[in-house]
Design an enzyme around this catalytic site. Structure first.
Site, short mmCIF file in Angstrom:
data_model
loop_
_atom_site.label_atom_id
_atom_site.label_comp_id
_atom_site.label_asym_id
_atom_site.label_seq_id
_atom_site.Cartn_x
_atom_site.Cartn_y
_atom_site.Cartn_z
N LEU A 288 31.06 51.41 28.25
CA LEU A 288 30.80 50.19 29.02
C LEU A 288 30.26 50.43 30.43
CD1 LEU A 288 31.11 47.01 29.05
CD2 LEU A 288 33.20 47.43 30.32
N HIS B 56 37.26 43.93 17.09
CA HIS B 56 37.37 44.21 18.53
C HIS B 56 38.79 44.02 19.06
CE1 HIS B 56 35.01 43.62 22.57
NE2 HIS B 56 35.87 44.62 22.62
N ASP C 181 29.88 40.14 18.74
CA ASP C 181 31.09 40.90 19.07
C ASP C 181 31.21 42.16 18.22
OD1 ASP C 181 33.39 41.40 20.44
OD2 ASP C 181 34.45 39.60 19.78
N THR D 197 36.20 65.77 12.57
CA THR D 197 36.51 66.38 13.88
C THR D 197 37.91 66.01 14.36
OG1 THR D 197 34.23 66.57 14.63
CG2 THR D 197 35.90 66.33 16.35
N LYS E 279 42.38 59.14 15.42
CA LYS E 279 43.19 59.69 16.51
C LYS E 279 44.68 59.56 16.17
CE LYS E 279 42.00 60.97 20.09
NZ LYS E 279 41.63 62.36 20.55
N TYR F 174 37.81 55.04 14.49
CA TYR F 174 38.09 55.97 15.58
C TYR F 174 39.59 56.04 15.86
CZ TYR F 174 39.01 57.35 20.41
OH TYR F 174 39.56 57.94 21.54
N ASN G 201 39.13 55.42 30.60
CA ASN G 201 38.74 56.21 31.77
C ASN G 201 37.35 55.80 32.25
OD1 ASN G 201 40.08 59.57 31.56
ND2 ASN G 201 40.99 57.68 30.81
N THR H 125 44.99 58.67 22.69
CA THR H 125 44.48 57.45 23.32
C THR H 125 45.44 56.28 23.11
OG1 THR H 125 42.76 55.77 23.10
CG2 THR H 125 43.13 57.13 21.18
N ASP H 126 45.37 55.31 24.01
CA ASP H 126 46.21 54.11 23.84
C ASP H 126 45.74 53.27 22.64
OD1 ASP H 126 43.84 53.07 24.89
OD2 ASP H 126 44.80 51.95 26.52
N GLU H 127 44.53 53.57 22.13
CA GLU H 127 44.03 52.77 21.00
C GLU H 127 44.86 52.97 19.73
OE1 GLU H 127 39.88 52.40 20.31
OE2 GLU H 127 39.39 52.49 22.43
P1 NAD Z 1 33.24 62.54 24.95
O1 NAD Z 1 32.66 61.96 23.71
O2 NAD Z 1 32.57 62.32 26.25
O3 NAD Z 1 33.40 64.13 24.78
C1 NAD Z 1 33.83 64.72 23.59
C2 NAD Z 1 33.41 66.18 23.62
O4 NAD Z 1 33.89 66.81 22.42
C3 NAD Z 1 31.88 66.38 23.63
O5 NAD Z 1 31.52 67.33 24.60
C4 NAD Z 1 31.57 66.88 22.23
O6 NAD Z 1 30.44 67.75 22.19
C5 NAD Z 1 32.86 67.60 21.88
N1 NAD Z 1 33.04 67.70 20.43
C6 NAD Z 1 32.92 66.70 19.52
N2 NAD Z 1 33.14 67.19 18.29
C7 NAD Z 1 33.43 68.51 18.43
C8 NAD Z 1 33.75 69.53 17.51
N3 NAD Z 1 33.83 69.29 16.20
N4 NAD Z 1 34.00 70.77 18.00
C9 NAD Z 1 33.92 71.02 19.33
N5 NAD Z 1 33.60 70.09 20.23
C10 NAD Z 1 33.36 68.83 19.79
O7 NAD Z 1 34.74 62.02 24.99
P2 NAD Z 1 35.71 61.76 26.22
O8 NAD Z 1 35.57 60.36 26.65
O9 NAD Z 1 35.56 62.85 27.18
O10 NAD Z 1 37.14 61.88 25.50
C11 NAD Z 1 37.81 63.13 25.43
C12 NAD Z 1 39.13 62.93 24.71
O11 NAD Z 1 39.92 61.97 25.41
C13 NAD Z 1 38.98 62.40 23.29
O12 NAD Z 1 39.94 63.05 22.49
C14 NAD Z 1 39.29 60.91 23.41
O13 NAD Z 1 39.85 60.43 22.21
C15 NAD Z 1 40.31 60.92 24.53
N6 NAD Z 1 40.39 59.72 25.36
C16 NAD Z 1 39.27 59.18 25.93
C17 NAD Z 1 39.38 58.07 26.77
C18 NAD Z 1 38.17 57.45 27.44
O14 NAD Z 1 38.29 56.40 28.04
N7 NAD Z 1 37.01 58.07 27.39
C19 NAD Z 1 40.64 57.51 27.00
C20 NAD Z 1 41.76 58.07 26.38
C21 NAD Z 1 41.62 59.17 25.58
O1 DAU Z 2 41.41 53.01 25.58
C1 DAU Z 2 40.95 54.31 25.47
C2 DAU Z 2 39.61 54.33 24.76
O2 DAU Z 2 38.66 53.77 25.66
C3 DAU Z 2 39.20 55.72 24.32
O3 DAU Z 2 40.10 56.19 23.35
C4 DAU Z 2 37.77 55.72 23.75
O4 DAU Z 2 37.36 57.05 23.46
C5 DAU Z 2 36.85 55.12 24.79
O5 DAU Z 2 35.53 55.04 24.27
C6 DAU Z 2 37.32 53.73 25.20
O6 DAU Z 2 37.20 52.81 24.10
P1 DAU Z 2 36.65 51.30 24.31
O7 DAU Z 2 36.13 50.83 23.00
O8 DAU Z 2 37.64 50.47 25.01
O9 DAU Z 2 35.44 51.63 25.34
P2 DAU Z 2 33.93 51.10 25.44
O10 DAU Z 2 33.40 51.61 26.73
O11 DAU Z 2 33.16 51.37 24.20
O12 DAU Z 2 34.14 49.53 25.55
C7 DAU Z 2 34.93 48.96 26.58
C8 DAU Z 2 34.94 47.45 26.37
O13 DAU Z 2 33.63 46.95 26.66
C9 DAU Z 2 35.24 47.03 24.95
O14 DAU Z 2 36.00 45.82 24.97
C10 DAU Z 2 33.88 46.76 24.34
C11 DAU Z 2 33.06 46.28 25.52
N1 DAU Z 2 31.62 46.62 25.47
C12 DAU Z 2 31.28 47.92 25.28
C13 DAU Z 2 29.94 48.29 25.25
C14 DAU Z 2 29.56 49.73 25.00
C15 DAU Z 2 30.67 45.63 25.70
O15 DAU Z 2 30.99 44.46 25.90
N2 DAU Z 2 29.35 46.01 25.67
C16 DAU Z 2 28.94 47.29 25.43
O16 DAU Z 2 27.71 47.56 25.39
#
Ligand code: NAD
Ligand code: DAU
Length: 339
Positions: free
Chosen positions: A193, A279, A275, A100, A157, A153, A183, A125-127
């Protein structure tokens, strides 16, 4: 403007659809999503009622389906949110992430090129920058920080970002990239989280904190991210990367304690678990480029954003309870059963 928003049924994609419909009365949006486990059409109910929005169920890795969407509508801009987004899942099974996040991006860009779409925006993403040490608060990610990924992941990206930049250099493809920090807000899938901790606390279930909970993330309210993407796709310079973040670094354990306090639940629910592999220690964004060039600044203070988010999850229990009671439960057992 006619906008194609991919990943529109996910957390940020859906918030972006609502942001655009509210901010630009003349815009029309096609929301595309394949509705994976993370996509929820219920989230788009309000948009579907708006005559300016149309939903298409399609997979960005399906070239024929993508071509059909571009043939049916001419777009002024494509914004690609569609992705596999959860780090823990990528550690268990990276294949769908590569498909994807990398191949899907390639297919979308190929379609946009064939149809001469004047603008493409890649939501990254900042990752992709890897992590920063905990004891160097002076260090921040800038757009010049080298790509240095930690998880499948983030590697997927980063590969997509490199492909976008290659298309720009090779074909003059009119693309921009944004790299945002973590976000939070309404409609986030309860595997991440903040919503996971809210859902568990409300059910008086243990709150699984990875390691010692000392990892730091730079939290931004989702609406501020949407406003930033809007600025970049309309006014950003083609070929450029823009970092998005609000200088809001917090330790995981402190976030968890805030949620417990706001919900009136005891800290005894906190359970330290094994962990995450590899991480990342700390993320911290320097957003000075987007602020200086596009005038974007975050509008939501964390104290307000987290209260609003908790209130939303309290007021919208059916939305996340249906997720928690479904397929998500099997996944939950797999991830946390042995921890
Ligand atoms: P999410 O997992 O909530 O949503 C992803 C969406 O993409 C879902 O609706 C899923 O059905 C759709 N999708 C997945 N595979 C697909 C495919 N092959 N074709 C069409 N649709 C597909 O993710 P999110 O948290 O909303 O993140 C959205 C974007 O922002 C991602 O690209 C992620 O890398 C980026 N991002 C997320 C965060 C964060 O904190 N969540 C931060 C920075 C960047
Ligand atoms: O920084 C942007 C990224 O933020 C996005 O690109 C990703 O799509 C988004 O999922 C997010 O990644 P993280 O790995 O930072 O998010 P997550 O919510 O999975 O975890 C946040 C922090 O919390 C991380 O240090 C792991 C920790 N964690 C997470 C979960 C799910 C826990 O300690 N316990 C948990 O159950």
């Amino acid at each position: 403007m006619k906008i194609l928003v991919t990943g529109a049924a996910g957390f940020i994609g859906a918030n972006f659809v609502y942001y655009e419909l509210g901010a630009h009365a003349d815009d029309e949006i096609v929301g595309l999503d394949s509705l994976t486990y993370a996509g929820n059409l219920e989230t788009l109910e309000g948009a579907i009622k708006d005559g300016r929005f149309r939903f298409v169920k399609a997979d960005i890795t399906d070239a024929d389906a993508v071509e059909r969407v571009f043939t049916e509508d001419g777009f002024d801009v494509v914004v690609n949110f569609a992705a596999e987004s959860h780090v823990d899942r990528s550690i268990e099974d990276p294949s769908v992430f590569l498909k994807t996040n990398i191949l899907g991006t390639q297919l979308l860009m190929d379609a946009a090129r064939r149809h001469d779409v004047p603008r493409y925006h890649q939501v990254s993403t900042d990752e992709v920058y890897g992590d920063l040490p905990l004891d160097r608060p002076d260090l921040l990610f800038t757009e010049e920080t080298p790509i240095h990924t930690s998880s499948p992941y983030s590697a997927s990206k980063a590969a997509a970002d490199l492909l976008v930049q290659a298309y720009h250099r090779t074909h003059g493809f009119p693309a921009t990239i944004s790299r945002c920090s973590n976000n939070y807000g309404p409609y986030q899938f309860p595997e991440k989280l903040i919503p996971l901790m809210i859902a568990n606390a409300l059910a008086d279930k243990p709150l699984p904190v990875y390691g010692e909970g000392l990892n730091v993330r730079d939290w931004l309210y989702v609406w501020d991210h949407c406003a930033a993407v809007d600025r970049v796709m309309r006014g950003g310079k083609v070929g450029e990367v823009y970092n998005i973040g609000g200088h809001n670094e917090m330790r995981n354990i402190d976030i968890v304690k805030i949620i417990l306090e706001k919900l009136g639940k005891p800290e005894s629910l906190i359970t330290y678990v094994t962990d995450r592999k590899g991480h990342d220690l700390r993320y911290a964004i320097d957003p000075s480029k987007i602020s200086a060039e596009l005038g974007w600044l975050p509008a939501t203070k964390f104290a307000d954003g987290i209260s609003r988010t908790i209130d939303w999850y309290l007021a919208n229990k059916p939305w996340w309870e249906r997720i928690v009671s479904g397929e998500y439960r099997e996944y939950y057992e797999k991830m946390y059963g042995d921890r």
